[in-house]
Scaffold this motif. Structure first.
Motif, short mmCIF file in Angstrom:
data_model
loop_
_atom_site.label_atom_id
_atom_site.label_comp_id
_atom_site.label_asym_id
_atom_site.label_seq_id
_atom_site.Cartn_x
_atom_site.Cartn_y
_atom_site.Cartn_z
N ILE A 224 -8.95 -6.74 -3.41
CA ILE A 224 -8.43 -5.78 -4.39
C ILE A 224 -7.17 -5.10 -3.85
CG2 ILE A 224 -8.88 -3.51 -5.42
CD1 ILE A 224 -11.68 -4.45 -6.08
N ARG A 225 -7.20 -4.72 -2.58
CA ARG A 225 -6.03 -4.09 -1.97
C ARG A 225 -4.82 -5.04 -2.03
NH1 ARG A 225 -2.48 -0.77 -1.26
NH2 ARG A 225 -3.95 0.90 -0.72
N VAL A 226 -5.02 -6.31 -1.69
CA VAL A 226 -3.93 -7.28 -1.70
C VAL A 226 -3.47 -7.57 -3.14
CG1 VAL A 226 -3.28 -9.67 -1.15
CG2 VAL A 226 -4.61 -8.32 0.49
N GLY A 227 -4.44 -7.68 -4.06
CA GLY A 227 -4.09 -7.93 -5.45
C GLY A 227 -3.28 -6.80 -6.06
N THR A 228 -3.66 -5.57 -5.73
CA THR A 228 -2.93 -4.40 -6.22
C THR A 228 -1.50 -4.40 -5.69
OG1 THR A 228 -4.98 -3.12 -6.32
CG2 THR A 228 -2.92 -1.87 -6.30
N TRP A 229 -1.34 -4.79 -4.44
CA TRP A 229 -0.01 -4.87 -3.84
C TRP A 229 0.83 -5.95 -4.53
CZ3 TRP A 229 3.54 -2.54 -1.11
CH2 TRP A 229 4.51 -3.27 -0.43
N LEU A 230 0.21 -7.10 -4.78
CA LEU A 230 0.93 -8.21 -5.41
C LEU A 230 1.40 -7.88 -6.82
CD1 LEU A 230 -0.91 -11.54 -4.43
CD2 LEU A 230 1.51 -10.99 -4.10
N LYS A 231 0.64 -7.06 -7.52
CA LYS A 231 0.97 -6.76 -8.92
C LYS A 231 2.02 -5.66 -9.06
CE LYS A 231 -1.78 -6.86 -12.37
NZ LYS A 231 -1.29 -8.06 -13.07
N ARG A 232 2.41 -5.06 -7.99
CA ARG A 232 3.43 -4.01 -8.08
C ARG A 232 4.75 -4.60 -8.56
NH1 ARG A 232 3.46 0.17 -3.12
NH2 ARG A 232 5.35 0.73 -4.30
N LYS A 233 5.35 -3.95 -9.54
CA LYS A 233 6.61 -4.43 -10.11
C LYS A 233 7.82 -3.72 -9.49
CE LYS A 233 4.70 -5.81 -14.60
NZ LYS A 233 3.33 -5.79 -14.17
N ASP A 234 7.57 -2.72 -8.66
CA ASP A 234 8.67 -1.97 -8.05
C ASP A 234 8.98 -2.45 -6.64
OD1 ASP A 234 6.20 -1.08 -7.11
OD2 ASP A 234 6.95 0.92 -6.65
N VAL A 235 8.37 -3.58 -6.24
CA VAL A 235 8.57 -4.11 -4.90
C VAL A 235 9.08 -5.54 -4.99
CG1 VAL A 235 7.48 -4.65 -2.68
CG2 VAL A 235 6.71 -2.66 -3.99
N ASP A 236 10.13 -5.85 -4.25
CA ASP A 236 10.71 -7.19 -4.23
C ASP A 236 9.73 -8.20 -3.63
OD1 ASP A 236 13.31 -8.88 -4.42
OD2 ASP A 236 12.59 -9.22 -2.37
N ASP A 237 9.78 -9.44 -4.11
CA ASP A 237 8.87 -10.48 -3.62
C ASP A 237 8.98 -10.69 -2.11
OD1 ASP A 237 7.60 -11.14 -6.01
OD2 ASP A 237 9.19 -12.53 -6.61
N ASN A 238 10.20 -10.61 -1.58
CA ASN A 238 10.37 -10.79 -0.14
C ASN A 238 9.63 -9.70 0.64
OD1 ASN A 238 12.08 -13.03 -0.41
ND2 ASN A 238 13.88 -11.72 -0.68
N VAL A 239 9.68 -8.49 0.12
CA VAL A 239 8.97 -7.38 0.76
C VAL A 239 7.46 -7.57 0.65
CG1 VAL A 239 8.60 -4.88 0.74
CG2 VAL A 239 10.90 -5.81 0.33
N LYS A 240 7.01 -8.00 -0.52
CA LYS A 240 5.58 -8.25 -0.71
C LYS A 240 5.06 -9.24 0.32
CE LYS A 240 5.31 -7.51 -5.74
NZ LYS A 240 5.04 -8.16 -7.04
N VAL A 241 5.75 -10.37 0.43
CA VAL A 241 5.31 -11.42 1.33
C VAL A 241 5.36 -10.96 2.79
CG1 VAL A 241 5.84 -13.73 2.21
CG2 VAL A 241 5.91 -13.28 -0.25
N SER A 242 6.43 -10.26 3.15
CA SER A 242 6.56 -9.78 4.53
C SER A 242 5.42 -8.85 4.91
CB SER A 242 7.89 -9.05 4.70
OG SER A 242 8.98 -9.94 4.49
N TRP A 243 5.10 -7.91 4.02
CA TRP A 243 4.03 -6.98 4.31
C TRP A 243 2.65 -7.64 4.28
CZ3 TRP A 243 4.03 -2.75 6.88
CH2 TRP A 243 5.17 -1.97 6.94
N MET A 244 2.48 -8.64 3.42
CA MET A 244 1.21 -9.37 3.41
C MET A 244 1.00 -10.08 4.73
SD MET A 244 1.03 -10.85 -0.49
CE MET A 244 -0.42 -11.87 -0.20
N PHE A 245 2.04 -10.74 5.24
CA PHE A 245 1.93 -11.38 6.55
C PHE A 245 1.62 -10.34 7.63
CE2 PHE A 245 4.21 -15.21 4.92
CZ PHE A 245 3.35 -16.17 5.43
N THR A 246 2.30 -9.21 7.55
CA THR A 246 2.10 -8.16 8.55
C THR A 246 0.67 -7.63 8.51
OG1 THR A 246 4.43 -7.50 8.37
CG2 THR A 246 2.90 -5.91 9.35
N TYR A 247 0.21 -7.28 7.30
CA TYR A 247 -1.17 -6.78 7.15
C TYR A 247 -2.18 -7.83 7.61
CZ TYR A 247 0.42 -2.73 4.41
OH TYR A 247 1.02 -1.57 4.01
N GLY A 248 -1.90 -9.08 7.26
CA GLY A 248 -2.81 -10.16 7.64
C GLY A 248 -2.94 -10.29 9.14
#
Length: 377
Positions: A224-248
């Motif tokens: 749910i935490r990751v899905g909520t992050w992915l659905k954000r429209k105010d964040v660029d895709d590059n930022v989303k992916v970078s932070w997902m890798f970091t959190y992972g």
């Protein structure tokens, strides 16, 4: 179950608000689940295709937590738009209906295959019941709480489970421990379900036991935490992916550190196991999202989308089709004994048979997919 016939084109991305990368990852996970659950010979299995004996984590041990992680991600995509527009009681009732069906399916399946035993040795816990409970609890948490509260529940579940399993003495044993038959979870399962209704190979504990549902819910909340992050429209895709890798990566490292005093263990679904597998699932989804949804590399996705479209149906049928295939006899011998065993080494024959089962099930899912039939529970 209801049958939904889509009139849209074959792209699930255009039919649903969910991610194509999520469908691909779900399909790959289901294919892997079928592969490891249906070897030709249980006595001959390659080590990576077996669960760890107790502590530790093999590739096979990743399959179930990856699926529960995706249950959490899917909750955000299914519920976000309806969270503020549809009655919560209606959504929860629908979730409860789905939960009841998912719990009933394996019970009915057991009665079909072992009708002579009736209810006396019916296994109550299991993979589908755990999926059902995680889905239902995560749905309620997502609908009724904020993301901040979700995060606190996630942390509380992991820490609380750690305390229960490592500090509270087990009745009749006298001390807290993490052994298969004498840990707190095993004691609760025997108390609630009795030994007749636990995992058939032991009857003293169950790998999908009741107490283990607590950290399993945390796996769903991770999603749910990751899905909520992915659905954000105010964040660029590059930022989303970078932070997902970091959190992972952070979660994987945290899991490995916690493993030093609360071992990574799928059967117990330890808190370290939640962090370790959740981190790997986040990294896998980040990679899939980047390649498929951002870069548009979709040529390889079709076989996995076919499985992902009817994931639960494929899993349920994986309990029936191999059973009936084994009933087919050629000269008095099974398909495995006549087609695979004579032409391969024992390990390879078992593996090729498992791959054959995956292909057969894929063909069934392909027919449903071509007819735009998605069976929803």
């Amino acid at each position: 179950m209801t049958k939904e016939i889509s009139t849209q084109n074959s792209s699930l991305k255009t039919q649903n608000p969910r991610l194509l990368s999520l469908d691909v990852m779900r399909g790959a996970t289901i294919a892997a689940m079928i592969l490891v659950n249906d070897p030709g010979d249980w006595g001959h299995i390659y080590a990576p295709l077996e669960h760890s004996k107790w502590n530790g984590c093999t590739p096979t041990d990743l399959v179930f937590p990856f699926f529960l992680f995706m249950v959490g991600v899917s909750v955000t995509y299914a519920m976000e738009s309806r969270k503020s527009t549809v009655s919560h009681s209606k959504l929860i009732l629908k979730a409860l209906q789905r939960t009841a069906i998912l719990i009933a399916i394996p019970w009915i399946t057991q009665l079909i295959f072992h009708w002579d035993r009736g209810f006396s040795h019916l296994r109550f816990p299991g993979v589908l019941p755990r999926i059902a409970l995680v889905y239902f609890i995560c749905t309620i948490i997502y609908l009724k709480t904020s993301q901040k509260t979700c995060d606190w529940i996630f942390a509380g579940a992991l820490i609380g489970y750690f305390i229960i399993m490592t500090f509270i003495p087990v009745p009749g044993v006298g001390y807290a421990n993490l052994e298969p038959e004498t840990n707190m979870g095993a004691w609760i399962d025997r108390l609630v379900f009795t030994t007749n209704h636990l995992w058939s190979e032991s009857r003293t504990w169950d790998p999908e036991g009741l107490l283990g549902t607590l950290p399993a819910v945390a796996t769903g909340l991770f999603g749910i935490r990751v899905g909520t992050w992915l659905k954000r429209k105010d964040v660029d895709d590059n930022v989303k992916v970078s932070w997902m890798f970091t959190y992972g990566v952070i979660a994987v490292v945290a899991g490995l550190v916690w493993d030093l005093f609360f071992p990574i263990n799928k059967a117990l679904w330890t808190s370290s196991f939640v962090l370790y597998t959740g981190g790997l699932a986040t990294i896998a989804l980040a990679l899939s999202y980047w390649l498929i949804d951002v870069q548009g590399r979709k040529r390889f996705t079709y076989p996995f989308v076919v499985f992902g479209a009817n994931a639960i149906t494929a899993y349920v049928l994986s309990g029936f089709i191999p059973h009936y295939l084994n009933m087919i006899k050629i000269g008095g011998l099974s398909i495995y004994q006549t087609v695979f065993a004579p032409h391969f080494s024992p390990l390879n024959a078992s593996l090729v048979s498992a791959i054959f089962t995956v292909i057969i099930l894929w063909l069934v899912m392909w027919i449903l997919y071509l007819r735009k039939i998605i069976i929803k529970i």
